[in-house]
Design a protein around this motif. Structure first.
Motif, mmCIF file in Angstrom:
data_model
loop_
_atom_site.group_PDB
_atom_site.id
_atom_site.type_symbol
_atom_site.label_atom_id
_atom_site.label_comp_id
_atom_site.label_asym_id
_atom_site.label_seq_id
_atom_site.Cartn_x
_atom_site.Cartn_y
_atom_site.Cartn_z
ATOM 1 N N ARG A 274 0.933 -1.150 0.285
ATOM 2 C CA ARG A 274 -0.097 0.195 -0.067
ATOM 3 C C ARG A 274 0.878 1.182 -0.189
ATOM 4 O O ARG A 274 1.598 1.464 1.089
ATOM 5 C CB ARG A 274 -0.909 0.032 1.323
ATOM 6 C CG ARG A 274 -1.832 -0.995 1.228
ATOM 7 C CD ARG A 274 -2.685 -1.228 2.627
ATOM 8 N NE ARG A 274 -1.638 -1.438 3.887
ATOM 9 C CZ ARG A 274 -2.090 -0.809 4.809
ATOM 10 N NH1 ARG A 274 -2.843 0.203 5.166
ATOM 11 N NH2 ARG A 274 -1.172 -0.906 5.892
ATOM 12 N N PRO A 355 -11.100 1.465 0.537
ATOM 13 C CA PRO A 355 -10.366 0.972 1.815
ATOM 14 C C PRO A 355 -10.943 -0.295 2.194
ATOM 15 O O PRO A 355 -10.147 -1.290 2.939
ATOM 16 C CB PRO A 355 -10.830 2.257 2.967
ATOM 17 C CG PRO A 355 -11.127 3.291 2.082
ATOM 18 C CD PRO A 355 -11.826 2.726 0.830
ATOM 19 N N GLU A 356 -12.139 -0.937 1.794
ATOM 20 C CA GLU A 356 -12.829 -1.969 2.284
ATOM 21 C C GLU A 356 -12.347 -2.869 1.390
ATOM 22 O O GLU A 356 -12.755 -4.271 1.777
ATOM 23 C CB GLU A 356 -14.312 -2.036 2.418
ATOM 24 C CG GLU A 356 -15.116 -1.527 1.112
ATOM 25 C CD GLU A 356 -15.069 -0.416 0.811
ATOM 26 O OE1 GLU A 356 -15.704 -0.001 -0.273
ATOM 27 O OE2 GLU A 356 -14.352 0.631 1.335
ATOM 28 N N LYS A 358 -10.456 -6.204 -0.547
ATOM 29 C CA LYS A 358 -9.223 -6.972 0.081
ATOM 30 C C LYS A 358 -8.025 -6.684 -0.204
ATOM 31 O O LYS A 358 -7.047 -6.652 0.799
ATOM 32 C CB LYS A 358 -9.515 -8.443 -0.595
ATOM 33 C CG LYS A 358 -10.842 -9.235 -0.225
ATOM 34 C CD LYS A 358 -10.769 -10.575 -0.969
ATOM 35 C CE LYS A 358 -11.976 -11.437 -0.152
ATOM 36 N NZ LYS A 358 -13.331 -11.008 -1.006
ATOM 37 N N SER A 360 -6.692 -3.714 -0.094
ATOM 38 C CA SER A 360 -6.574 -2.852 1.038
ATOM 39 C C SER A 360 -6.375 -3.111 2.453
ATOM 40 O O SER A 360 -5.911 -2.526 3.175
ATOM 41 C CB SER A 360 -7.537 -1.502 0.800
ATOM 42 O OG SER A 360 -7.598 -0.945 -0.452
ATOM 43 N N GLN A 361 -6.977 -4.180 2.628
ATOM 44 C CA GLN A 361 -7.188 -4.800 3.649
ATOM 45 C C GLN A 361 -6.279 -6.304 4.339
ATOM 46 O O GLN A 361 -5.748 -6.339 5.518
ATOM 47 C CB GLN A 361 -8.454 -5.080 4.331
ATOM 48 C CG GLN A 361 -9.573 -3.887 4.410
ATOM 49 C CD GLN A 361 -9.041 -3.221 5.457
ATOM 50 O OE1 GLN A 361 -8.912 -3.737 6.862
ATOM 51 N NE2 GLN A 361 -9.172 -1.867 5.396
ATOM 52 N N LEU A 362 -6.025 -7.048 3.316
ATOM 53 C CA LEU A 362 -5.415 -8.255 3.669
ATOM 54 C C LEU A 362 -4.040 -8.321 2.887
ATOM 55 O O LEU A 362 -3.930 -7.611 1.796
ATOM 56 C CB LEU A 362 -6.395 -9.543 3.020
ATOM 57 C CG LEU A 362 -7.670 -9.442 3.735
ATOM 58 C CD1 LEU A 362 -8.621 -10.493 3.031
ATOM 59 C CD2 LEU A 362 -7.709 -9.637 5.219
ATOM 60 N N GLY A 386 -4.571 1.638 9.568
ATOM 61 C CA GLY A 386 -5.745 1.265 9.673
ATOM 62 C C GLY A 386 -5.889 -0.334 9.005
ATOM 63 O O GLY A 386 -7.142 -0.490 8.759
ATOM 64 N N VAL A 387 -5.214 -1.263 9.559
ATOM 65 C CA VAL A 387 -5.520 -2.695 9.174
ATOM 66 C C VAL A 387 -5.050 -3.458 10.278
ATOM 67 O O VAL A 387 -4.508 -3.299 11.357
ATOM 68 C CB VAL A 387 -4.772 -3.181 7.717
ATOM 69 C CG1 VAL A 387 -5.173 -2.299 6.681
ATOM 70 C CG2 VAL A 387 -3.356 -2.951 7.896
ATOM 71 N N ARG A 388 -5.320 -4.844 10.416
ATOM 72 C CA ARG A 388 -5.234 -5.707 11.485
ATOM 73 C C ARG A 388 -3.703 -6.192 11.431
ATOM 74 O O ARG A 388 -3.421 -6.827 12.374
ATOM 75 C CB ARG A 388 -6.206 -6.828 11.376
ATOM 76 C CG ARG A 388 -7.759 -6.682 11.545
ATOM 77 C CD ARG A 388 -8.421 -7.659 10.792
ATOM 78 N NE ARG A 388 -8.123 -8.973 10.734
ATOM 79 C CZ ARG A 388 -8.380 -9.850 9.963
ATOM 80 N NH1 ARG A 388 -9.182 -9.418 9.002
ATOM 81 N NH2 ARG A 388 -7.778 -11.237 9.822
ATOM 82 N N TRP A 389 -2.944 -5.771 10.555
ATOM 83 C CA TRP A 389 -1.506 -6.369 10.236
ATOM 84 C C TRP A 389 -0.616 -5.226 10.643
ATOM 85 O O TRP A 389 -0.827 -4.027 10.370
ATOM 86 C CB TRP A 389 -1.278 -6.871 8.933
ATOM 87 C CG TRP A 389 -2.648 -7.583 8.430
ATOM 88 C CD1 TRP A 389 -3.677 -7.331 7.543
ATOM 89 C CD2 TRP A 389 -2.916 -8.735 8.723
ATOM 90 N NE1 TRP A 389 -4.506 -8.043 7.475
ATOM 91 C CE2 TRP A 389 -4.122 -9.334 8.120
ATOM 92 C CE3 TRP A 389 -2.370 -9.971 9.731
ATOM 93 C CZ2 TRP A 389 -4.827 -10.308 8.301
ATOM 94 C CZ3 TRP A 389 -3.112 -11.208 9.713
ATOM 95 C CH2 TRP A 389 -4.365 -11.295 9.126
#
Length: 460
Positions: A274, A355-356, A358, A360-362, A386-389
């Motif tokens: 990103r 942003p939502e 995949k 962008s998030q995974l 802003g991600v879980r990682w």
């Protein structure tokens, strides 16, 4: 006996068929490892471990070309990068041997209170016990080194399970340890594509330390199943962010960004994924990046000039394509891309995916990079976080103030300033935060994790 067919990553042609282990074989290997650790009189002396590690490094260097070709064949990493992996692996073995010069306990102060008067206390280092190591496909030699070299250095018996797609480099490396004089009970392999059998290895009560490199879903699951007292280290992936400040020199940053994004077709846990670019520089950056990406040489990893090779399996290529299509359907722009073969994708650039999405998030784990425009540097940092990682990140800026602000505020275990997110040396700490991992990798840190301190107190 059942067998495992290893395929060439690029064209999916069979490379080799090897025997697989079953449950009785695993039981025998666990018993041998546990017996080796229990026999304290049979523990290898420190100088013996040093000699073995250095001997294997020499043997590996002597066969560097063979190992590099095998990495390219089974894992799909382009040959020039595979050659670098072999050199790093040999250096990692020496790192583990050299670390033993300083691998020791320390004196604990006594006499600070009347009750501690007349005593002398110090700590010593002892191996933790049997190590179970489960590895990943993307660095089929160097990841193995990071798991078994520390174990052998500190004196732990280790059983290593390589990825089912890339077991050949592991098998050949362990053969070098045999050639260097290490008894089989100290370093064994588990060859299987059976996840339940791998779980039996990881969760056996005789195992005192689990080293896991792979998916977060599997790693966190295994951690939840460990017996009481078993330690672990988990290394998963991320969606590594890059911040490009308005002061950055676009012309000089494209090369490291391209390397960080498309090295090994993006199949690296800290691949640049990103990219957040100041809106005023967005068009210029995309123009220069797209020209460089279009010039990347994509294809057979065994060719000496290939820069981007295949993904490990057709299903992975299909998954990445589906994620790209989903982002485009949701409004993202796209530059490049497309299938070259059933495992090989041309590099893609996605512009402002939602942003939502995949992508962008995974973790994509493919030759894809997402570029987002931003108006405010602070909001870009917030979006990057802003991600879980959370693993490694980077910022490009000629102004030191914004660079240091990003370094302080990015949620990452390491922040590179004016370098790509995938930079790593094998002696530095390497760790995921949040859902990206648990514990700290890197050869000296792993050696610490695979040992325990014992305190000895002498009273006059």
């Amino acid at each position: 006996m059942s067998t495992l067919t290893v395929f060439q990553a690029f064209d999916r042609s069979p490379a080799r068929e090897i025997p697989m282990d079953d449950a009785p074989t695993l039981a025998t290997k666990l018993a041998a490892a546990a017996a080796a650790f229990k026999d304290r009189d049979g523990w290898l002396k420190t100088y013996e471990r040093v000699a073995i590690l250095r001997k294997v490094a020499d043997l590996l260097n002597a066969r560097a070309e063979t190992f590099a070709k095998q990495i390219a064949l089974e894992g799909g990493k382009p040959y020039p990068d595979a050659a670098v992996e072999v050199a790093r692996a040999a250096d990692g073995l020496r790192n583990a041997a050299d670390e033993l010069r300083n691998f020791a306990g320390k004196e604990i102060p006594m006499g600070l209170t009347p009750a501690s008067e007349g005593r002398w206390a110090f700590t010593t280092k002892e191996p933790i016990g049997v190590v179970a190591a489960i590895s990943a496909f993307n660095h089929p030699l160097n990841l193995i080194i990071h798991q078994i070299a520390p174990a052998i250095a500190v004196g732990c018996p280790v059983i290593i399970k390589p990825a089912a797609a890339t077991p050949l480099s592991c098998l050949d490396l362990v053969a070098l340890f045999r050639e260097a004089g290490l008894e089989e009970r100290w370093c064994q392999t588990l060859i299987t594509d059976d996840n339940l059998l791998a779980e039996k290895l990881a969760t056996d009560p005789r195992v005192r330390f689990l080293s896991f490199i792979g998916s977060a879903k599997v790693g966190w699951y295994l951690r939840s199943k460990l017996p009481p007292g078993t330690r672990c280290a988990l290394e998963h992936g991320g969606a590594a962010p890059v911040l490009i400040h308005s002061s950055a020199d676009i012309g000089t940053i494209i090369e490291p960004i391209t390397k960080g994004a498309y090295y090994h077709a993006g199949q690296v846990c800290v691949s640049t994924q990103r990219i957040f670019v100041d809106r005023a520089r967005f068009d210029d950056f995309v123009e220069v990046l797209s020209a460089r990406v279009a010039a990347l040489r994509v294809g057979d990893p065994l060719l000496p000039n290939t820069e981007v090779g295949p993904l490990i399996h057709p299903r992975e290529a299909n998954r990445v394509s589906e994620w790209i299509d989903e982002a485009i359907a949701a409004g993202a722009g796209r530059i490049g891309g497309g299938h070259l073969s059933e495992t090989t994708l041309k590099p893609s650039i996605l512009l402002n995916p939602p942003p939502e999405a995949k992508v962008s998030q995974l973790e994509v784990f493919g030759p894809v990079v997402c570029v987002y425009g931003y108006e405010d540097f602070g909001s870009a940092i917030e979006a990057a976080n802003g991600v879980r990682w959370s693993f490694q990140a980077s910022v490009f800026a000629r102004d030191i103030g914004p660079a240091l602000t990003a370094a302080q505020r990015l949620e990452a275990s390491a922040v590179m300033i004016n370098d790509h997110t995938a930079f790593r040396t094998d002696w530095m700490p390497f760790a995921g935060r949040k859902e990206s991992g648990y514990g700290v990798g890197g050869i000296p840190w792993t050696m610490k994790d695979m040992s325990e301190e014992k305190m000895i107190v002498l009273r006059r």
